[in-house]
Design an enzyme around this catalytic site. Structure first.
Site, short mmCIF file in Angstrom:
data_model
loop_
_atom_site.label_atom_id
_atom_site.label_comp_id
_atom_site.label_asym_id
_atom_site.label_seq_id
_atom_site.Cartn_x
_atom_site.Cartn_y
_atom_site.Cartn_z
N CYS A 2 0.84 -1.19 0.00
CA CYS A 2 0.00 0.00 0.00
C CYS A 2 0.88 1.24 0.00
O CYS A 2 1.86 1.32 0.74
CB CYS A 2 -0.95 0.08 1.18
SG CYS A 2 -2.10 -1.28 1.28
N ARG A 27 4.12 -0.08 -4.85
CA ARG A 27 3.91 -0.64 -3.51
C ARG A 27 2.61 -1.44 -3.42
O ARG A 27 2.39 -2.16 -2.44
CB ARG A 27 3.89 0.46 -2.47
CG ARG A 27 5.14 1.30 -2.45
CD ARG A 27 5.05 2.35 -1.38
NE ARG A 27 5.19 1.75 -0.08
CZ ARG A 27 6.34 1.65 0.58
NH1 ARG A 27 7.44 2.14 0.07
NH2 ARG A 27 6.39 1.07 1.75
N TRP A 79 -2.68 -2.79 -1.76
CA TRP A 79 -2.38 -4.20 -1.96
C TRP A 79 -3.28 -4.93 -0.96
O TRP A 79 -3.08 -4.84 0.25
CB TRP A 79 -0.92 -4.49 -1.67
CG TRP A 79 -0.51 -5.90 -2.00
CD1 TRP A 79 -0.10 -6.36 -3.21
CD2 TRP A 79 -0.46 -7.01 -1.10
NE1 TRP A 79 0.19 -7.70 -3.12
CE2 TRP A 79 -0.02 -8.13 -1.85
CE3 TRP A 79 -0.76 -7.18 0.25
CZ2 TRP A 79 0.14 -9.40 -1.29
CZ3 TRP A 79 -0.60 -8.44 0.82
CH2 TRP A 79 -0.15 -9.53 0.04
N ASN A 105 -2.09 1.60 5.80
CA ASN A 105 -1.18 0.55 5.31
C ASN A 105 -0.86 -0.35 6.50
O ASN A 105 -0.52 0.16 7.56
CB ASN A 105 0.10 1.20 4.76
CG ASN A 105 1.15 0.16 4.38
OD1 ASN A 105 0.82 -1.01 4.13
ND2 ASN A 105 2.39 0.58 4.33
N GLY A 106 -0.96 -1.66 6.31
CA GLY A 106 -0.68 -2.59 7.41
C GLY A 106 -1.86 -3.50 7.64
O GLY A 106 -2.74 -3.62 6.79
N GLU A 488 17.42 -17.71 -8.14
CA GLU A 488 17.05 -16.34 -8.49
C GLU A 488 16.46 -16.28 -9.91
O GLU A 488 15.46 -15.59 -10.14
CB GLU A 488 18.28 -15.43 -8.33
CG GLU A 488 18.09 -13.99 -8.70
CD GLU A 488 17.04 -13.24 -7.88
OE1 GLU A 488 16.50 -13.80 -6.90
OE2 GLU A 488 16.72 -12.11 -8.26
N LYS A 492 12.65 -14.99 -10.67
CA LYS A 492 12.33 -13.90 -11.60
C LYS A 492 11.29 -14.36 -12.61
O LYS A 492 10.37 -13.64 -12.95
CB LYS A 492 13.59 -13.42 -12.34
CG LYS A 492 14.61 -12.69 -11.51
CD LYS A 492 14.25 -11.27 -11.17
CE LYS A 492 13.69 -11.13 -9.79
NZ LYS A 492 14.55 -10.87 -8.70
N GLU A 495 7.76 -14.81 -10.95
CA GLU A 495 7.05 -13.59 -10.56
C GLU A 495 6.69 -12.71 -11.75
O GLU A 495 5.69 -12.01 -11.71
CB GLU A 495 7.80 -12.80 -9.48
CG GLU A 495 9.10 -12.21 -9.92
CD GLU A 495 9.82 -11.48 -8.79
OE1 GLU A 495 9.17 -10.91 -7.92
OE2 GLU A 495 11.07 -11.47 -8.80
N HIS A 511 18.03 -37.26 -7.70
CA HIS A 511 17.27 -37.69 -6.53
C HIS A 511 15.79 -37.35 -6.65
O HIS A 511 15.08 -37.31 -5.66
CB HIS A 511 17.88 -37.07 -5.27
CG HIS A 511 19.33 -37.42 -5.12
ND1 HIS A 511 19.76 -38.68 -4.76
CD2 HIS A 511 20.45 -36.70 -5.34
CE1 HIS A 511 21.08 -38.71 -4.74
NE2 HIS A 511 21.53 -37.52 -5.10
N LYS A 614 5.97 -4.16 -4.02
CA LYS A 614 7.42 -4.01 -3.87
C LYS A 614 7.89 -4.25 -2.44
O LYS A 614 8.93 -4.84 -2.22
CB LYS A 614 7.81 -2.60 -4.32
CG LYS A 614 9.31 -2.32 -4.27
CD LYS A 614 10.04 -3.10 -5.34
CE LYS A 614 11.53 -2.87 -5.32
NZ LYS A 614 12.22 -3.92 -6.10
#
Ligand code: F6R
Length: 619
Positions: A2, A27, A79, A105-106, A488, A492, A495, A511, A614
């Protein structure tokens, strides 16, 4: 998570707030909204819409073609946590009389009993959010608070559990906003005749670079002429102003279609700037960190805690720190750390890596570590953020603002920052001589040039990306420091391109994961250097042959001149030769480009992947 903006000044506030929201959209981007206090304080005009800010823009153009006059406003980009991203659940939220507007926000963890209490006394709530209760509670608290919005908010904060940044406007108080923060970010911008509140400085950096970081459990009241900060008990508190060390240009796309593409190109500078000034000719100096040599000498165990991409940089750090210091290093996902009773004491160094410095999982991990008396060193890209503030020491990566949701340049900066910490530890403990430290540092200093070389030859990766964009999955293999690079690369791709992608240590293949290999499946292999790690190189050569024999399409990232791997690579991406511990700085770059290109080929927004934000300020 947010984005929050508040403005009081002499300009038309709606425009200022909308511009701020656009800069904070990374955000959270499920929905957005604004509330403007009309002149004379007659009314709060609220407009909010599900979806991207464009939807809000359209609604504003349709409903208020002449704009909404007023010089005080708040805005929010969401968000979603509680309640799906709909118009109703978008912020701001109003109380029943439309006197109080709130953005949040939160997560308000005790919102359910508070909601039940409000409903039991006849209040109808308009949304499914945890946030709306605050608007009603503040409105109810106003009479007992003598009509003082700050006192009312203070009273309400005393009842809230969880994490919150709240900004509150009251229709009878044009020219004034009141905000509170606990565990979620809030920064103040101080201009000439105007004052800003925002989740981060990107929202107001075009207007002022003079900022003030708000502390934990503080209330701030702003007017056009300034601000006052108190704690939750109403006692004035001292604040620390700072000057933002980057300007608007750093937060703009600069001709690139996406921030992420710009940020990939900025990686040589991010690495160079992070190293700058940290070697005096014979010693590593980490001025900003506040641990003295004796404290470093006493360290007998290191924990690295981080999430996502930052966690991958920690996996690389383990190799370097253990190799140089002989101190055992455990790397742990911050979200798991405090729930399993890790063994910590005052000689444990916890290295917390976080680009944003706000990630709640990492913040809670360091709080736990400090309770157990461990020392915490934060590696962070955001000046004054909560994680460095709550740490014993900090080393800043100097990658500049990263706006693309997927971390790129901050990852490379984290890799070198953790290695600086490793060298500082080795120096303090005497496990490396001065000339050895100097050699390691010189090797790091050579990396920006080598990263630039990789950036110069990634065009074939773009073509390849378009070619494999239709695949249903991609696997990534690596060993040693190549394994975190494989993780990584897979992250990438997941996402950004929403593809099934997984990274494995190549030795584990037999395995189980080898069962996934089928005809045509793209498998990216991060080869170790035939010079630096000849044994591992030979093992990986065998692994590639095993997967090729089963139909895999091999995409190999290998050192320049690695002739042995050529016969087994359907696609070969050559990167310059580097010391092994620094090789992730070059091998990661083609994987970032691959993911961004595949995402574009599949028609996705590279900067704002679905469901993500983010900075992750909730657990
Ligand atoms: C991936 C990504 C995330 C972050 C993670 C930690 O591209 O950006 O995995 O790395 O959420 O964030 P910070 O570093 O801000 O703690």
């Amino acid at each position: 998570m947010c984005g929050i903006v508040g403005y009081v000044g002499d300009r038309q506030a709606l425009e200022v707030v909308l511009e701020g929201l656009r800069r904070l959209e990374y955000r959270g981007y499920d929905s957005s909204g604004v509330a403007v206090l009309t002149p004379g304080g007659a009314r709060l005009v609220v407009e909010k819409r599900a979806g991207r800010i464009e939807n809000l823009d359209k609604a504003l153009a349709a409903e208020h073609p002449a704009g909404i006059p007023g010089t005080t406003a708040i805005g929010h980009t969401r968000w979603a946590t509680h309640g799906p991203p709909t118009d109703r659940n978008a912020h701001p939220h109003l109380d029943a009389t439309a006197s109080v507007a709130v953005i949040h926000n939160g997560i308000i963890e005790n919102f359910a009993p508070l909601r039940a209490e409000l409903e039991a006394t006849g209040t109808e709530l308009a949304s499914e959010t945890d946030s709306e209760v605050v608007a009603h509670l503040v409105a109810r608290a106003m009479p007992a608070a003598g009509g003082d919005l700050a006192a009312a908010l203070r009273q309400v904060c005393g009842r809230l559990e969880g994490a919150f940044t709240l900004v509150v406007a009251h229709k009878d108080e044009p020219g004034r906003l009141v905000a509170a923060r606990r565990n979620s970010p809030l920064v103040l911008g101080v201009g000439k005749g105007e004052t800003f509140l925002a989740s981060d400085v990107a929202a107001f950096v075009e207007h002022t670079r003079d900022a003030v970081e708000l502390g934990q459990d503080q209330i701030v009241e702003i007017t056009a002429d300034g601000y006052t900060v108190t704690d939750f008990a109403g006692t004035p508190v001292a604040v620390s102003p700072f000057r933002v060390d980057w300007d608007l240009a750093a937060a703009e796309k600069g001709g690139y279609p996406y921030f992420m593409l710009k940020e990939i190109q900025e990686q040589p500078a991010a690495v160079a700037d992070t190293l700058l000034g940290h070697f005096t000719g014979d010693r590593i100096v980490l001025d900003e960190q506040r641990l003295d040599t004796q404290e470093l000498r006493d360290v007998d165990k290191v924990f690295v805690v981080a999430c996502g991409t930052a966690y991958h940089s920690g996996l690389i750090a383990k190799h370097a720190i253990e190799h140089w210091t002989r101190v055992p290093v455990e790397v742990e996902m911050a979200s798991e750390f405090r729930y399993r009773d890790p063994v910590l004491d005052r000689d444990t160094l916890v290295v917390a890596i976080s680009q944003s410095g706000e990630t709640m999982d990492t913040l809670e991990a360091i709080r736990h570590a400090r309770e157990q008396k461990a020392r915490v060193l934060a590696i962070c890209n955001t000046n004054g953020a909560q994680i460095p503030r709550e740490s014993d020491a900090v080393l800043y990566t100097r990658a500049g603002p990263e706006i693309g949701v997927a971390a790129t340049k901050t990852f490379l900066a984290q890799v070198v920052a953790t290695q600086l910490v490793g060298l500082a530890l080795a120096q303090a403990k005497g496990t490396k001589y001065g000339d050895e430290v100097a050699r390691e540092f010189a090797a790091m200093e050579a990396m920006p040039e080598l990263i630039s070389q990789v950036l110069g030859v990634v065009e074939p990766v773009r073509e390849l990306a378009r070619d494999i964009a239709g695949s249903k999955a991609v696997l990534f293999l690596g060993r040693h420091v190549g394994y975190p690079v494989a993780l990584e690369g897979a992250l990438k791709l997941k996402e950004l391109a929403y593809m099934h992608a997984e990274g494995f240590p190549a030795g584990e293949l037999k395995h189980g994961p080898i069962a996934l290999i089928e005809d045509g499946l793209p498998v990216v292999v991060v080869m170790p250097s035939p010079h630096g790690r000849p044994v591992l190189h030979a093992k990986l050569l065998s692994n590639i042959q095993e997967i090729r024999a089963r139909g895999a399409r091999t995409i190999v990232i290998a050192e320049d001149g690695d002739t042995a791997v050529r016969p087994y690579a359907h696609h070969l991406v050559e990167v310059p030769r580097t010391p092994t511990l620094l090789s992730p700085l070059v091998t990661t770059v083609p994987l970032q480009v691959l993911a961004a290109e595949i995402a574009q080929a599949r028609g996705y927004d590279v900067d704002k992947p679905r469901n993500l934000a983010k900075s992750v300020t909730v657990e």
